[in-house]
Design a protein around this motif. Structure first.
Motif, PDB file in Angstrom:
ATOM      1  N   LEU A  39       0.831  -1.208   0.000  1.00 17.49           N
ATOM      2  CA  LEU A  39       0.000   0.000   0.000  1.00 17.49           C
ATOM      3  C   LEU A  39       0.870   1.265   0.000  1.00 17.49           C
ATOM      4  N   LEU A  40       1.910   1.259   0.822  1.00 16.09           N
ATOM      5  CA  LEU A  40       2.753   2.458   0.947  1.00 16.09           C
ATOM      6  C   LEU A  40       3.737   2.596  -0.211  1.00 16.09           C
ATOM      7  N   HIS A  41       4.322   1.484  -0.665  1.00 18.56           N
ATOM      8  CA  HIS A  41       5.429   1.562  -1.631  1.00 18.56           C
ATOM      9  C   HIS A  41       4.995   1.436  -3.087  1.00 18.56           C
ATOM     10  N   ALA A  42       3.748   1.048  -3.318  1.00 13.91           N
ATOM     11  CA  ALA A  42       3.298   0.910  -4.709  1.00 13.91           C
ATOM     12  C   ALA A  42       3.578   2.201  -5.459  1.00 13.91           C
ATOM     13  N   GLY A  43       4.215   2.083  -6.602  1.00  9.58           N
ATOM     14  CA  GLY A  43       4.514   3.253  -7.425  1.00  9.58           C
ATOM     15  C   GLY A  43       5.925   3.784  -7.212  1.00  9.58           C
ATOM     16  N   THR A  44       6.624   3.289  -6.191  1.00 15.69           N
ATOM     17  CA  THR A  44       7.987   3.777  -5.929  1.00 15.69           C
ATOM     18  C   THR A  44       9.033   2.748  -6.341  1.00 15.69           C
ATOM     19  N   THR A  45       9.571   2.934  -7.530  1.00 15.94           N
ATOM     20  CA  THR A  45      10.760   2.175  -7.943  1.00 15.94           C
ATOM     21  C   THR A  45      11.690   3.178  -8.610  1.00 15.94           C
ATOM     22  N   TYR A  46      12.987   2.949  -8.453  1.00 22.41           N
ATOM     23  CA  TYR A  46      13.979   3.871  -9.006  1.00 22.41           C
ATOM     24  C   TYR A  46      14.815   3.161 -10.064  1.00 22.41           C
ATOM     25  N   ALA A  47      15.405   3.960 -10.955  1.00 17.21           N
ATOM     26  CA  ALA A  47      16.180   3.400 -12.064  1.00 17.21           C
ATOM     27  C   ALA A  47      17.450   2.724 -11.560  1.00 17.21           C
ATOM     28  N   SER A  48      17.911   1.766 -12.322  1.00 17.25           N
ATOM     29  CA  SER A  48      19.165   1.094 -12.036  1.00 17.25           C
ATOM     30  C   SER A  48      20.291   2.125 -12.146  1.00 17.25           C
ATOM     31  N   GLY A  49      21.182   2.128 -11.172  1.00 13.42           N
ATOM     32  CA  GLY A  49      22.299   3.077 -11.189  1.00 13.42           C
ATOM     33  C   GLY A  49      22.001   4.409 -10.522  1.00 13.42           C
ATOM     34  N   ALA A  50      20.729   4.698 -10.214  1.00 10.80           N
ATOM     35  CA  ALA A  50      20.379   5.971  -9.564  1.00 10.80           C
ATOM     36  C   ALA A  50      20.863   5.974  -8.117  1.00 10.80           C
ATOM     37  N   HIS A  51      21.139   7.156  -7.591  1.00 14.99           N
ATOM     38  CA  HIS A  51      21.529   7.328  -6.185  1.00 14.99           C
ATOM     39  C   HIS A  51      20.372   7.986  -5.433  1.00 14.99           C
ATOM     40  N   VAL A  52      19.890   7.308  -4.404  1.00 15.07           N
ATOM     41  CA  VAL A  52      18.722   7.782  -3.659  1.00 15.07           C
ATOM     42  C   VAL A  52      19.078   7.966  -2.186  1.00 15.07           C
ATOM     43  N   LEU A  53      18.712   9.110  -1.642  1.00 11.69           N
ATOM     44  CA  LEU A  53      18.897   9.370  -0.215  1.00 11.69           C
ATOM     45  C   LEU A  53      17.606   9.031   0.523  1.00 11.69           C
ATOM     46  N   GLU A  54      17.705   8.133   1.504  1.00 15.97           N
ATOM     47  CA  GLU A  54      16.571   7.911   2.405  1.00 15.97           C
ATOM     48  C   GLU A  54      16.854   8.704   3.670  1.00 15.97           C
ATOM     49  N   ALA A  55      16.110   9.773   3.871  1.00 20.39           N
ATOM     50  CA  ALA A  55      16.362  10.677   4.995  1.00 20.39           C
ATOM     51  C   ALA A  55      15.512  10.282   6.186  1.00 20.39           C
ATOM     52  N   GLY A  56      16.162   9.800   7.259  1.00 16.51           N
ATOM     53  CA  GLY A  56      15.436   9.364   8.454  1.00 16.51           C
ATOM     54  C   GLY A  56      14.966   7.932   8.296  1.00 16.51           C
ATOM     55  N   CYS A  57      15.915   6.988   8.266  1.00 22.26           N
ATOM     56  CA  CYS A  57      15.550   5.586   7.976  1.00 22.26           C
ATOM     57  C   CYS A  57      15.055   4.849   9.212  1.00 22.26           C
ATOM     58  N   GLY A  58      15.316   5.409  10.413  1.00 21.57           N
ATOM     59  CA  GLY A  58      14.894   4.711  11.631  1.00 21.57           C
ATOM     60  C   GLY A  58      15.502   3.327  11.679  1.00 21.57           C
ATOM     61  N   THR A  59      14.687   2.339  12.041  1.00 21.24           N
ATOM     62  CA  THR A  59      15.207   0.976  12.170  1.00 21.24           C
ATOM     63  C   THR A  59      15.121   0.188  10.868  1.00 21.24           C
ATOM     64  N   GLY A  60      14.880   0.867   9.764  1.00 21.73           N
ATOM     65  CA  GLY A  60      15.027   0.222   8.460  1.00 21.73           C
ATOM     66  C   GLY A  60      13.803  -0.467   7.895  1.00 21.73           C
ATOM     67  N   ALA A  61      12.628  -0.249   8.491  1.00 25.97           N
ATOM     68  CA  ALA A  61      11.422  -0.918   7.993  1.00 25.97           C
ATOM     69  C   ALA A  61      11.175  -0.574   6.520  1.00 25.97           C
ATOM     70  N   GLN A  62      11.353   0.710   6.151  1.00 27.33           N
ATOM     71  CA  GLN A  62      11.138   1.108   4.763  1.00 27.33           C
ATOM     72  C   GLN A  62      12.382   0.857   3.911  1.00 27.33           C
ATOM     73  N   THR A  63      13.562   0.895   4.547  1.00 25.91           N
ATOM     74  CA  THR A  63      14.811   0.681   3.811  1.00 25.91           C
ATOM     75  C   THR A  63      14.790  -0.650   3.069  1.00 25.91           C
ATOM     76  N   VAL A  64      14.364  -1.689   3.778  1.00 25.23           N
ATOM     77  CA  VAL A  64      14.311  -3.024   3.180  1.00 25.23           C
ATOM     78  C   VAL A  64      13.365  -3.033   1.975  1.00 25.23           C
ATOM     79  N   GLU A  65      12.222  -2.386   2.102  1.00 21.11           N
ATOM     80  CA  GLU A  65      11.261  -2.329   0.985  1.00 21.11           C
ATOM     81  C   GLU A  65      11.860  -1.583  -0.207  1.00 21.11           C
ATOM     82  N   LEU A  66      12.477  -0.433   0.084  1.00 25.47           N
ATOM     83  CA  LEU A  66      13.078   0.374  -0.987  1.00 25.47           C
ATOM     84  C   LEU A  66      14.129  -0.432  -1.743  1.00 25.47           C
ATOM     85  N   ALA A  67      15.056  -1.022  -0.977  1.00 22.82           N
ATOM     86  CA  ALA A  67      16.203  -1.702  -1.581  1.00 22.82           C
ATOM     87  C   ALA A  67      15.763  -2.942  -2.353  1.00 22.82           C
ATOM     88  N   ARG A  68      14.713  -3.600  -1.863  1.00 22.81           N
ATOM     89  CA  ARG A  68      14.234  -4.816  -2.518  1.00 22.81           C
ATOM     90  C   ARG A  68      13.505  -4.475  -3.824  1.00 22.81           C
TER      91      ARG A  68
END
Lengths: 269, 269
Positions: free
Chosen positions: A28-57
């Motif tokens: 529900l939260l991440h649908a629509g968020t994918t980034y191009a291969s090779g792009a550099h993305v800053l995750e500002a305020g990752c906390g304990t990584g709950a969203q980090t894992v979703e982003l990276a996967r």
């Protein structure tokens, strides 16, 4: 009748089910968020990584730099990312209001459940926008506690939520920030600002999701401020616990629960 | 500078735009509702035919019987349906709590913005279900005023909404019925009960929709109870008008507005 020891999440099938429920919220939260291969993305305020894992996967060819001011949170986040077998995330301990990256050094920025805690969210947006190249994007996901709505309704449940709201406001945050993401980004000079509300609804037709979201996500979050709310004199223990029970009650087969997250994307000029 | 007379909806392009905005709301509510060619569908409580036209247009081979207790409303609805060139609707004046159709004489029943006004919605559901053949469906769409949420937030706006809520409750209705459609239908013995919330969100990126929904649908509905609210002593004129202005204000480019309709479908045993 045989008594069988049952521990939430222990049985492999149960663990699968819980994973599916958690996956439903992540989708529900991440649908629509994918980034191009090779792009550099800053995750500002990752906390304990709950969203980090979703982003990276979801963007396996993208390089993520995930920042948080808490070293302890970063340790947890790094462990989560490693356990998931992901190798496209670098962590850095820093305050997101004082990042030392060069201007325009990222293609995109992603911020989730962070602005709601900041006294000056517009300043944070401005600081993050400076780190993005022209044509890059900013993605923001925030909640809005004013959208919580449930059956059966109960004054005690509303009072418990009001404790969390008051504590967040006293700390300088805005628990109702979701509904104002559009003006917040539009007045920051970003363009093509789009907000897509992500509506969570649970009822008796999906008891697993009601348990996961209503009880173990939303109600657990409210219950998490119990000590602080009592210390601040916002409530008394009996009343607060009544409220928590009333919230849990809405996950019963004849209850329902609604909550809206707001996801904004915008393009940097 | 030339002064040009401007009347809302008069200019053909403007009329097209308004039609598109109204169409957006109709699509939100009616998406997923089409009936088989040759099926007989009862629309219980058609009012002035706003939904009747949508129903009949989306299922051109289906026969609709649209019932309302007000002869005046039926006249308006019939005119609307005729103007739209639709010939698959028959109207009947009757109280939906005392319909004289034979049991199981319809394939499906459709109810929109009706149960919220009834003191005993469960009795109405039971009465309507008896008119449907086994395997047929019941579709219910209702609002929920507790889901209204907006920016800028304003106590006067909330107070104006509370007037509408109080009047509806005094008349025996439930302005918060949307969130309890699932238990309402599940306890009526229906099966495969599914509720899909229909979330309306407006902000500065869609000023036309903000104008149509926030100002000319939701705020107009609240403003419509002005006389009754003053007569009932629920507010005073200055305070109520402040509230209406505050609601209109949320349709400005830096505002936002959220509202949730709930649509339920269920199968009759």
């Amino acid at each position: 009748m045989t008594a069988t020891a049952y521990v939430h999440g222990y049985d492999p099938r149960e663990a699968d089910r819980l994973h599916d429920q958690a996956h439903a919220l992540a989708e529900l939260l991440h649908a629509g968020t994918t980034y191009a291969s090779g792009a550099h993305v800053l995750e500002a305020g990752c906390g304990t990584g709950a969203q980090t894992v979703e982003l990276a996967r979801r963007s396996p060819g993208t390089w993520f730099t995930s920042v948080d001011r808490s070293a302890e949170s970063i340790d947890t986040a790094r462990h989560r990312v490693d356990t998931a077998g992901l190798a496209n995330v670098a962590f850095r301990q820093a305050d997101i209001m004082a990042l030392r990256f060069a201007p325009q050094s990222f293609d995109h920025v992603f911020v989730c459940f962070v602005l709601e805690h900041l006294p000056q969210p517009a300043d944070a947006v401005a600081a993050l926008v400076r780190l993005v190249r022209p044509g890059g994007t900013l993605t923001v996901i925030e909640g809005d506690h004013g959208t919580a709505c449930f059956h059966p309704d109960a004054p005690a449940a509303r009072a418990a939520i009001a404790c969390q709201v008051a504590l967040q406001q006293r700390a300088g945050g805005d628990p109702f920030i979701g509904r104002r993401l559009h003006p917040l980004l539009a007045t920051a000079g970003l363009h093509d600002v789009r907000v897509t509300p992500r509506f969570v609804y649970t009822d008796g037709s999906r008891p697993g999701f009601a348990d996961t979201f209503t009880r173990r996500t939303f109600t657990a979050m409210i219950d998490g401020v119990r000590t602080a709310a009592l210390a601040a004199g916002l409530t008394d223990a009996a009343r607060f616990d009544d409220g928590v029970r009333a919230l849990q009650r809405t996950a019963d087969p004849d209850g329902s629960f609604c909550y809206t997250f707001f996801k904004a994307t915008a393009v940097v000029r």
